[in-house]
Design a protein around this motif. Structure first.
Motif, PDB file in Angstrom:
ATOM      1  N   TYR A 165       0.850  -1.193   0.000  1.00  0.00           N
ATOM      2  CA  TYR A 165       0.000   0.000   0.000  1.00  0.00           C
ATOM      3  C   TYR A 165       0.884   1.241   0.000  1.00  0.00           C
ATOM      4  CZ  TYR A 165      -3.817   3.134   1.235  1.00  0.00           C
ATOM      5  OH  TYR A 165      -4.744   4.147   1.235  1.00  0.00           O
ATOM      6  N   GLU A 166       0.675   2.119  -0.971  1.00  0.00           N
ATOM      7  CA  GLU A 166       1.627   3.218  -1.130  1.00  0.00           C
ATOM      8  C   GLU A 166       1.191   4.535  -0.511  1.00  0.00           C
ATOM      9  OE1 GLU A 166       2.268   3.002  -5.289  1.00  0.00           O
ATOM     10  OE2 GLU A 166       3.812   1.444  -5.103  1.00  0.00           O
ATOM     11  N   LYS A 167      -0.118   4.663  -0.243  1.00  0.00           N
ATOM     12  CA  LYS A 167      -0.566   5.928   0.334  1.00  0.00           C
ATOM     13  C   LYS A 167      -0.395   5.910   1.850  1.00  0.00           C
ATOM     14  CE  LYS A 167      -3.941   6.176  -3.209  1.00  0.00           C
ATOM     15  NZ  LYS A 167      -5.312   5.701  -3.261  1.00  0.00           N
ATOM     16  N   LYS A 168      -0.859   6.987   2.453  1.00  0.00           N
ATOM     17  CA  LYS A 168      -0.684   7.117   3.905  1.00  0.00           C
ATOM     18  C   LYS A 168      -1.555   6.098   4.637  1.00  0.00           C
ATOM     19  CE  LYS A 168      -0.495  10.834   7.294  1.00  0.00           C
ATOM     20  NZ  LYS A 168      -1.660  10.983   8.128  1.00  0.00           N
ATOM     21  N   PRO A 169      -0.964   5.345   5.556  1.00  0.00           N
ATOM     22  CA  PRO A 169      -1.782   4.367   6.290  1.00  0.00           C
ATOM     23  C   PRO A 169      -2.762   5.049   7.236  1.00  0.00           C
ATOM     24  CG  PRO A 169       0.478   4.371   7.119  1.00  0.00           C
ATOM     25  CD  PRO A 169       0.439   5.326   5.969  1.00  0.00           C
ATOM     26  N   THR A 170      -3.852   4.382   7.549  1.00  0.00           N
ATOM     27  CA  THR A 170      -4.782   4.899   8.542  1.00  0.00           C
ATOM     28  C   THR A 170      -4.133   4.767   9.911  1.00  0.00           C
ATOM     29  OG1 THR A 170      -5.791   2.732   8.752  1.00  0.00           O
ATOM     30  CG2 THR A 170      -6.840   4.277   7.229  1.00  0.00           C
ATOM     31  N   LYS A 171      -4.780   5.413  10.863  1.00  0.00           N
ATOM     32  CA  LYS A 171      -4.205   5.442  12.209  1.00  0.00           C
ATOM     33  C   LYS A 171      -4.471   4.113  12.927  1.00  0.00           C
ATOM     34  CE  LYS A 171      -5.959   8.167  15.147  1.00  0.00           C
ATOM     35  NZ  LYS A 171      -6.727   9.215  15.658  1.00  0.00           N
ATOM     36  N   GLY A 172      -3.511   3.257  12.954  1.00  0.00           N
ATOM     37  CA  GLY A 172      -3.703   1.990  13.662  1.00  0.00           C
ATOM     38  C   GLY A 172      -2.787   1.915  14.854  1.00  0.00           C
ATOM     39  N   GLY A 173      -2.756   0.764  15.476  1.00  0.00           N
ATOM     40  CA  GLY A 173      -1.896   0.596  16.634  1.00  0.00           C
ATOM     41  C   GLY A 173      -0.626  -0.157  16.277  1.00  0.00           C
ATOM     42  N   LYS A 174       0.260  -0.165  17.244  1.00  0.00           N
ATOM     43  CA  LYS A 174       1.542  -0.850  17.080  1.00  0.00           C
ATOM     44  C   LYS A 174       1.314  -2.349  16.862  1.00  0.00           C
ATOM     45  CE  LYS A 174       5.232  -1.716  20.129  1.00  0.00           C
ATOM     46  NZ  LYS A 174       4.972  -2.034  21.500  1.00  0.00           N
ATOM     47  N   LEU A 175       0.316  -2.855  17.568  1.00  0.00           N
ATOM     48  CA  LEU A 175       0.063  -4.291  17.492  1.00  0.00           C
ATOM     49  C   LEU A 175      -0.446  -4.707  16.101  1.00  0.00           C
ATOM     50  CD1 LEU A 175       0.375  -6.685  19.375  1.00  0.00           C
ATOM     51  CD2 LEU A 175      -1.949  -6.319  20.189  1.00  0.00           C
ATOM     52  N   ASP A 176      -1.167  -3.807  15.434  1.00  0.00           N
ATOM     53  CA  ASP A 176      -1.617  -4.101  14.057  1.00  0.00           C
ATOM     54  C   ASP A 176      -0.414  -4.464  13.198  1.00  0.00           C
ATOM     55  OD1 ASP A 176      -3.889  -3.019  15.084  1.00  0.00           O
ATOM     56  OD2 ASP A 176      -4.007  -1.315  13.722  1.00  0.00           O
TER      57      ASP A 176
END
Ligand SMILES: [Zn+2]
Ligand SMILES: [Zn+2]
Length: 332
Positions: A165-176
């Motif tokens: 995935y090249e665009k900005k990632p969504t706000k997830g957690g470290k564990l993701d």
């Protein structure tokens, strides 16, 4: 201004502003703190309830209430919001656990690492499975607990962290990111673990292991397959009847209770106090250990130190691999 004189419409306008600014900017702007106890649950989202109640005042009264002007709890903000038909939940959407993320990641993987929409039947099924998994006790769940919106968002958190995935990632957690990494480096094993989890939850043979902030990270990290399968592993190795049988079979074959890995013998070192003591380690990897009954050959007799070292980090070495490691260490 009369405190609490706010309408549903005032509140909805406030929620819209909250969404537009984002939670922390909204709170900063009006001088409120994040909610710990009471959350306004609306449309699959959560809002700091006191801040919403205070800010809603500006629509009819010219200015918002400030943080110190009123109480956020029952009798005040909570009641004002409830009176207008809003739901107040007692707990923030709880942190996603590794077990939950394994189930989500598996679905995303099978969707060729693309996220899923909230109306996708697979998301609905996943939502039900997560309720079954019960990472959090029922009385701590907000009404939005792991609903389709939340689950779909989590599939996006994972999909947008995929290296492709090249665009900005969504706000997830470290564990993701950690669980995604496990799926990318051990795809077969993690898919198998997810399958075991699904089957076990559906059949009721796997017990929920409630999330517990006390658990040290070490233990969690040592089982990429998650706490539910790990708990079953531990239950199996602590099974007294199995252990007895294993020890009897070793004696019958003329063996001793010396550690299969390092040779440590509790009786030789501790005398009477150590007599008969040894630990059992279930050697079948977590992702393979399904419902079949444990065979004696699945158990290794090892000392407490070696057992700890096996479980310390993933992937777990077999007793034979650990033995090799010990030997190579002593050669240095
Ligand atoms: Zn040992
Ligand atoms: Zn073990």
């Amino acid at each position: 201004m009369r405190k609490g004189a706010i309408s549903r419409d005032d509140i909805l306008k406030t929620l819209q502003e909250y969404d537009e600014l984002g939670g922390s900017a909204f709170l900063d702007l009006y001088g409120f703190k994040d909610a710990r106890d009471y959350l306004l649950l609306h449309d699959g989202k959560e809002y700091a309830s006191k801040a919403v109640a205070g800010v809603a005042h500006k629509h009819q009264h010219g200015r918002p209430l400030t943080y110190d002007e009123f109480s956020g709890g029952v009798g005040h903000a909570v009641d004002w919001l409830k009176r207008e038909g809003f739901t107040i939940g007692a707990s923030r959407s709880p942190k996603w656990t590794r077990d939950e993320l394994i189930l989500v990641c598996d679905v995303v993987a099978r969707n060729d690492w693309r996220w899923l929409d909230s109306d996708d039947p697979r998301v609905e099924e996943l939502s039900k499975l997560l309720q079954l998994l019960g990472a959090y006790p029922e009385d701590q769940r907000a009404s939005t607990y792991r609903n389709c919106n939340g689950v779909a968002r989590k599939t996006a958190d994972i999909a947008t962290r995929h290296p492709r995935y090249e665009k900005k990632p969504t706000k997830g957690g470290k564990l993701d990111v950690e669980v995604l990494h496990d799926f990318l480096t051990r795809p077969v094993e993690m898919a198998a673990a997810a399958q075991l989890l699904r089957n076990g939850l559906a059949a009721g043979t796997l017990l929920p292991v409630p999330a517990d902030e006390e658990t040290d990270d070490d233990e969690e990290a040592s089982a990429p397959e998650g706490r539910v399968l790990y708990a079953r592993h531990r239950r199996r190795e602590r099974n007294k009847a199995l252990r007895k049988k294993k020890i009897a079979s070793v004696f019958k074959n003329g063996g001793t209770l010396a550690c299969e890995t390092c040779g440590f013998d509790f009786e030789a070192v501790y005398g009477e106090r150590g007599k008969g003591y040894v630990e059992c380690h279930h050697v079948v990897p977590l992702h393979e250990a399904g419902e079949s009954t444990t065979k004696l050959s699945d158990l290794a007799l090892i000392c407490s130190n070696c057992h700890r070292m096996i479980h310390r980090t993933a992937p777990w070495p077999t007793p034979a691999e650990l033995r090799k490691l010990i030997t190579s260490q002593t050669l240095h």
